[in-house]
Motif scaffolding. Structure first.
Motif, PDB file in Angstrom:
ATOM      1  N   VAL A 119       0.836  -1.201   0.000  1.00 55.12           N
ATOM      2  CA  VAL A 119       0.000   0.000   0.000  1.00 55.12           C
ATOM      3  C   VAL A 119       0.872   1.254   0.000  1.00 55.12           C
ATOM      4  O   VAL A 119       0.612   2.211  -0.740  1.00 55.12           O
ATOM      5  N   ALA A 120       1.913   1.251   0.818  1.00 54.09           N
ATOM      6  CA  ALA A 120       2.792   2.421   0.883  1.00 54.09           C
ATOM      7  C   ALA A 120       3.461   2.679  -0.463  1.00 54.09           C
ATOM      8  O   ALA A 120       3.620   3.835  -0.879  1.00 54.09           O
ATOM      9  N   GLU A 121       3.847   1.619  -1.159  1.00 54.78           N
ATOM     10  CA  GLU A 121       4.473   1.791  -2.469  1.00 54.78           C
ATOM     11  C   GLU A 121       3.485   2.368  -3.476  1.00 54.78           C
ATOM     12  O   GLU A 121       3.826   3.281  -4.238  1.00 54.78           O
ATOM     13  N   VAL A 122       2.257   1.865  -3.476  1.00 55.66           N
ATOM     14  CA  VAL A 122       1.257   2.375  -4.415  1.00 55.66           C
ATOM     15  C   VAL A 122       0.949   3.842  -4.121  1.00 55.66           C
ATOM     16  O   VAL A 122       0.751   4.648  -5.042  1.00 55.66           O
ATOM     17  N   ARG A 163      -6.832   5.434   1.799  1.00 57.63           N
ATOM     18  CA  ARG A 163      -6.611   5.903   3.163  1.00 57.63           C
ATOM     19  C   ARG A 163      -6.945   4.865   4.237  1.00 57.63           C
ATOM     20  O   ARG A 163      -6.172   4.684   5.179  1.00 57.63           O
ATOM     21  N   PRO A 164      -8.061   4.131   4.156  1.00 55.00           N
ATOM     22  CA  PRO A 164      -8.389   3.231   5.269  1.00 55.00           C
ATOM     23  C   PRO A 164      -7.547   1.960   5.333  1.00 55.00           C
ATOM     24  O   PRO A 164      -7.551   1.279   6.361  1.00 55.00           O
ATOM     25  N   TYR A 165      -6.843   1.611   4.272  1.00 58.94           N
ATOM     26  CA  TYR A 165      -6.279   0.264   4.159  1.00 58.94           C
ATOM     27  C   TYR A 165      -4.806   0.232   4.561  1.00 58.94           C
ATOM     28  O   TYR A 165      -4.068   1.199   4.383  1.00 58.94           O
ATOM     29  N   ASP A 166      -4.409  -0.923   5.074  1.00 60.96           N
ATOM     30  CA  ASP A 166      -3.021  -1.095   5.485  1.00 60.96           C
ATOM     31  C   ASP A 166      -2.631  -2.555   5.310  1.00 60.96           C
ATOM     32  O   ASP A 166      -3.481  -3.452   5.346  1.00 60.96           O
ATOM     33  N   ASP A 167      -1.350  -2.763   5.089  1.00 62.81           N
ATOM     34  CA  ASP A 167      -0.803  -4.119   5.027  1.00 62.81           C
ATOM     35  C   ASP A 167       0.479  -4.220   5.842  1.00 62.81           C
ATOM     36  O   ASP A 167       1.297  -5.111   5.619  1.00 62.81           O
ATOM     37  N   GLY A 168       0.645  -3.286   6.764  1.00 62.00           N
ATOM     38  CA  GLY A 168       1.847  -3.256   7.581  1.00 62.00           C
ATOM     39  C   GLY A 168       2.952  -2.391   7.024  1.00 62.00           C
ATOM     40  O   GLY A 168       3.992  -2.224   7.669  1.00 62.00           O
ATOM     41  N   SER A 169       2.742  -1.824   5.835  1.00 59.34           N
ATOM     42  CA  SER A 169       3.806  -1.035   5.202  1.00 59.34           C
ATOM     43  C   SER A 169       3.715   0.451   5.521  1.00 59.34           C
ATOM     44  O   SER A 169       4.659   1.191   5.234  1.00 59.34           O
ATOM     45  N   ARG A 170       2.616   0.893   6.114  1.00 60.38           N
ATOM     46  CA  ARG A 170       2.424   2.331   6.336  1.00 60.38           C
ATOM     47  C   ARG A 170       3.015   2.753   7.679  1.00 60.38           C
ATOM     48  O   ARG A 170       2.328   3.263   8.561  1.00 60.38           O
ATOM     49  N   ARG A 171       4.289   2.509   7.803  1.00 63.92           N
ATOM     50  CA  ARG A 171       5.053   2.930   8.975  1.00 63.92           C
ATOM     51  C   ARG A 171       6.500   3.099   8.524  1.00 63.92           C
ATOM     52  O   ARG A 171       6.866   2.647   7.437  1.00 63.92           O
ATOM     53  N   PRO A 172       7.325   3.769   9.303  1.00 62.63           N
ATOM     54  CA  PRO A 172       8.725   3.950   8.882  1.00 62.63           C
ATOM     55  C   PRO A 172       9.397   2.614   8.582  1.00 62.63           C
ATOM     56  O   PRO A 172       9.283   1.653   9.343  1.00 62.63           O
ATOM     57  N   THR A 226      -2.524  -5.151  -9.251  1.00 62.34           N
ATOM     58  CA  THR A 226      -2.259  -4.941  -7.829  1.00 62.34           C
ATOM     59  C   THR A 226      -3.522  -5.054  -6.989  1.00 62.34           C
ATOM     60  O   THR A 226      -3.596  -5.851  -6.045  1.00 62.34           O
ATOM     61  N   VAL A 227      -4.542  -4.257  -7.314  1.00 60.24           N
ATOM     62  CA  VAL A 227      -5.748  -4.230  -6.480  1.00 60.24           C
ATOM     63  C   VAL A 227      -6.482  -5.564  -6.546  1.00 60.24           C
ATOM     64  O   VAL A 227      -7.010  -6.048  -5.535  1.00 60.24           O
ATOM     65  N   ARG A 228      -6.530  -6.171  -7.706  1.00 60.52           N
ATOM     66  CA  ARG A 228      -7.196  -7.477  -7.805  1.00 60.52           C
ATOM     67  C   ARG A 228      -6.490  -8.523  -6.953  1.00 60.52           C
ATOM     68  O   ARG A 228      -7.138  -9.366  -6.323  1.00 60.52           O
ATOM     69  N   THR A 229      -5.171  -8.482  -6.934  1.00 55.77           N
ATOM     70  CA  THR A 229      -4.436  -9.444  -6.110  1.00 55.77           C
ATOM     71  C   THR A 229      -4.666  -9.172  -4.633  1.00 55.77           C
ATOM     72  O   THR A 229      -4.810 -10.104  -3.835  1.00 55.77           O
ATOM     73  N   TRP A 230      -4.703  -7.903  -4.251  1.00 56.26           N
ATOM     74  CA  TRP A 230      -5.036  -7.574  -2.859  1.00 56.26           C
ATOM     75  C   TRP A 230      -6.390  -8.169  -2.484  1.00 56.26           C
ATOM     76  O   TRP A 230      -6.556  -8.733  -1.401  1.00 56.26           O
ATOM     77  N   ALA A 231      -7.361  -8.028  -3.382  1.00 57.76           N
ATOM     78  CA  ALA A 231      -8.702  -8.535  -3.092  1.00 57.76           C
ATOM     79  C   ALA A 231      -8.712 -10.057  -3.004  1.00 57.76           C
ATOM     80  O   ALA A 231      -9.351 -10.636  -2.116  1.00 57.76           O
ATOM     81  N   ASP A 232      -8.008 -10.710  -3.918  1.00 55.98           N
ATOM     82  CA  ASP A 232      -7.992 -12.177  -3.928  1.00 55.98           C
ATOM     83  C   ASP A 232      -7.265 -12.746  -2.719  1.00 55.98           C
ATOM     84  O   ASP A 232      -7.670 -13.774  -2.162  1.00 55.98           O
ATOM     85  N   ASP A 233      -6.179 -12.087  -2.316  1.00 57.99           N
ATOM     86  CA  ASP A 233      -5.366 -12.600  -1.212  1.00 57.99           C
ATOM     87  C   ASP A 233      -5.891 -12.191   0.157  1.00 57.99           C
ATOM     88  O   ASP A 233      -5.510 -12.791   1.168  1.00 57.99           O
ATOM     89  N   GLY A 234      -6.732 -11.169   0.206  1.00 55.69           N
ATOM     90  CA  GLY A 234      -7.164 -10.655   1.506  1.00 55.69           C
ATOM     91  C   GLY A 234      -6.006 -10.118   2.317  1.00 55.69           C
ATOM     92  O   GLY A 234      -5.963 -10.272   3.545  1.00 55.69           O
ATOM     93  N   SER A 235      -5.061  -9.473   1.641  1.00 51.35           N
ATOM     94  CA  SER A 235      -3.829  -9.046   2.308  1.00 51.35           C
ATOM     95  C   SER A 235      -3.934  -7.684   2.977  1.00 51.35           C
ATOM     96  O   SER A 235      -2.998  -7.267   3.653  1.00 51.35           O
ATOM     97  N   LEU A 236      -5.055  -6.974   2.794  1.00 53.41           N
ATOM     98  CA  LEU A 236      -5.209  -5.660   3.410  1.00 53.41           C
ATOM     99  C   LEU A 236      -6.174  -5.732   4.587  1.00 53.41           C
ATOM    100  O   LEU A 236      -7.121  -6.516   4.584  1.00 53.41           O
ATOM    101  N   VAL A 237      -5.923  -4.899   5.574  1.00 53.97           N
ATOM    102  CA  VAL A 237      -6.830  -4.780   6.711  1.00 53.97           C
ATOM    103  C   VAL A 237      -7.286  -3.333   6.821  1.00 53.97           C
ATOM    104  O   VAL A 237      -6.628  -2.416   6.313  1.00 53.97           O
ATOM    105  N   ALA A 238      -8.413  -3.147   7.469  1.00 50.01           N
ATOM    106  CA  ALA A 238      -8.950  -1.807   7.697  1.00 50.01           C
ATOM    107  C   ALA A 238      -9.865  -1.873   8.906  1.00 50.01           C
ATOM    108  O   ALA A 238     -10.338  -2.953   9.293  1.00 50.01           O
ATOM    109  N   LEU A 262     -10.330  -4.203  13.623  1.00 43.72           N
ATOM    110  CA  LEU A 262      -9.738  -4.438  12.307  1.00 43.72           C
ATOM    111  C   LEU A 262     -10.368  -5.652  11.636  1.00 43.72           C
ATOM    112  O   LEU A 262     -10.641  -6.666  12.287  1.00 43.72           O
ATOM    113  N   VAL A 263     -10.593  -5.546  10.329  1.00 39.06           N
ATOM    114  CA  VAL A 263     -11.112  -6.664   9.535  1.00 39.06           C
ATOM    115  C   VAL A 263     -10.304  -6.752   8.248  1.00 39.06           C
ATOM    116  O   VAL A 263      -9.639  -5.791   7.847  1.00 39.06           O
TER     117      VAL A 263
END
Length: 345
Positions: A119-122, A163-172, A226-238, A262-263
């Motif tokens: 998410v941070a990269e995108v 904005r609502p989504y995270d995968d652990g990358s939105r931190r230093p 990218t987004v389709r893979t996120w959806a298929d993998d369920g790799s994002l939380v919010a 979080l879900v």
């Protein structure tokens, strides 16, 4: 001729993951058009070499004859204008050196065979695309398709949708991946001086105009890969409170911005991101096709022709109007939204 053939083969191998059957046919047709006159001027002395050249001419003629019956479209031929990334580390300094290489790195980083971006990269890629399109909007334009639509708000809306989504990358992070560095270098190079100063340089105008032709492709790759893979993998939380309410999420919704709130985001939850990228693509098309510059050698003319063809479709005008309104609405909502727990995890 052997060197040219080898270079063409290497380029096609690099682009294979980004190509389709129809785009490979377009490439074969254009290569046949180039090989035929080249073979005609060759005069090999050895008999074996003469036979090989004659065979190449016969094969090229067959391709050209078939292409006359089944011509490739300009959209398929745009693959030949796809920039190829060299080293992932951008070594240039000025926009003329940085922008072409950075765009090539971003296209490769979002291709089907690349590592799935976080998410941070995108978010970083969206900032770079917003910077490119914001400058491209200020180039001298003619008044064909897509007049008046701005793409920069579309890319800003992509950031708001994420904005609502995270995968652990939105931190230093301890280090930045090369594509992120490329995106940052691109953004820095195009904001190092006021726009009127940057665009006063004809060379900078040329690289900005060329980069704008590839922003629709960047949006497509982010959307369909990218987004389709996120959806298929369920790799994002919010946080459930930031997503549309659902009966099966009542408990986490009531937990608010606590860890239990979080879900995992599914395909339905990511529809706002899908819509934002779709709008960014349409608006980027509108900006790209109306650029009326004195194109330097190497300008992606095929990509611009493909972009124009996409906007000639009957439904394009209405879709552009809707995309422009929705992007403006998302940006306005983002400005009105208070800074909250969803900004950082």
């Amino acid at each position: 001729m052997a060197g040219l053939a080898g270079a063409a083969a290497d380029s096609l191998a690099v682009l294979h993951s980004q190509s389709t059957l129809s785009s490979r046919w377009a490439v074969a047709t254009l290569m046949a058009d180039a090989v035929t006159p080249l073979a005609a001027v060759l005069q090999p002395t050895a008999a074996a070499a003469t036979q090989r050249v004659e065979q190449v001419e016969r094969w090229s003629l067959r391709v050209q004859q078939t292409a006359a019956l089944h011509p490739p479209s300009s959209v398929d031929a745009a693959l030949l204008d796809r920039p190829l990334a060299g080293a992932e580390r951008i070594t240039g300094r000025g926009p003329v050196d940085v922008v072409p290489d950075a765009v090539a790195v971003l296209l490769r980083a979002t291709s089907a065979t690349a590592h799935l971006p976080s998410v941070a990269e995108v978010l970083t890629y969206a900032v770079a695309a917003e910077t490119v399109t914001a400058l491209a909007q200020q180039l001298d334009t003619s008044a064909p398709l897509g007049t008046g639509h701005l793409a920069a708000p579309g890319w800003r809306a992509v950031r708001e949708a994420l904005r609502p989504y995270d995968d652990g990358s939105r931190r230093p992070q301890p280090y930045a991946p090369p594509p992120v560095i490329a995106a940052v270098r691109l953004q820095q190079s195009l904001t190092s001086a006021p726009p009127e100063v940057l665009l006063g340089d004809q060379a900078v105008r040329g690289v900005v105009a060329a980069a704008a032709q590839h922003m629709p492709t960047l949006a497509v790759q982010l959307l369909y890969r990218t987004v389709r893979t996120w959806a298929d993998d369920g790799s994002l939380v919010a946080f459930a409170r930031d997503l549309p309410p659902r009966e099966d999420r009542l408990a986490p919704y009531l937990r608010g911005y606590q860890p239990a709130g979080l879900v995992r985001a599914n395909a339905a939850d990511l529809q706002p991101v899908v819509g934002a990228l779709h709008n960014a693509r349409l608006l980027s098309l509108a900006v790209a096709v109306r650029i009326d510059e004195a194109h330097p050698p190497g300008f992606p003319r095929r990509a611009q022709a493909a972009n124009a063809e996409m906007l000639r479709r009957p439904e394009a005008a209405g879709a552009l109007e809707a995309a422009s309104r929705e992007a403006a609405r998302q940006v306005l909502l983002g400005r009105q939204r208070p800074q909250g727990h969803t900004r950082a995890r």
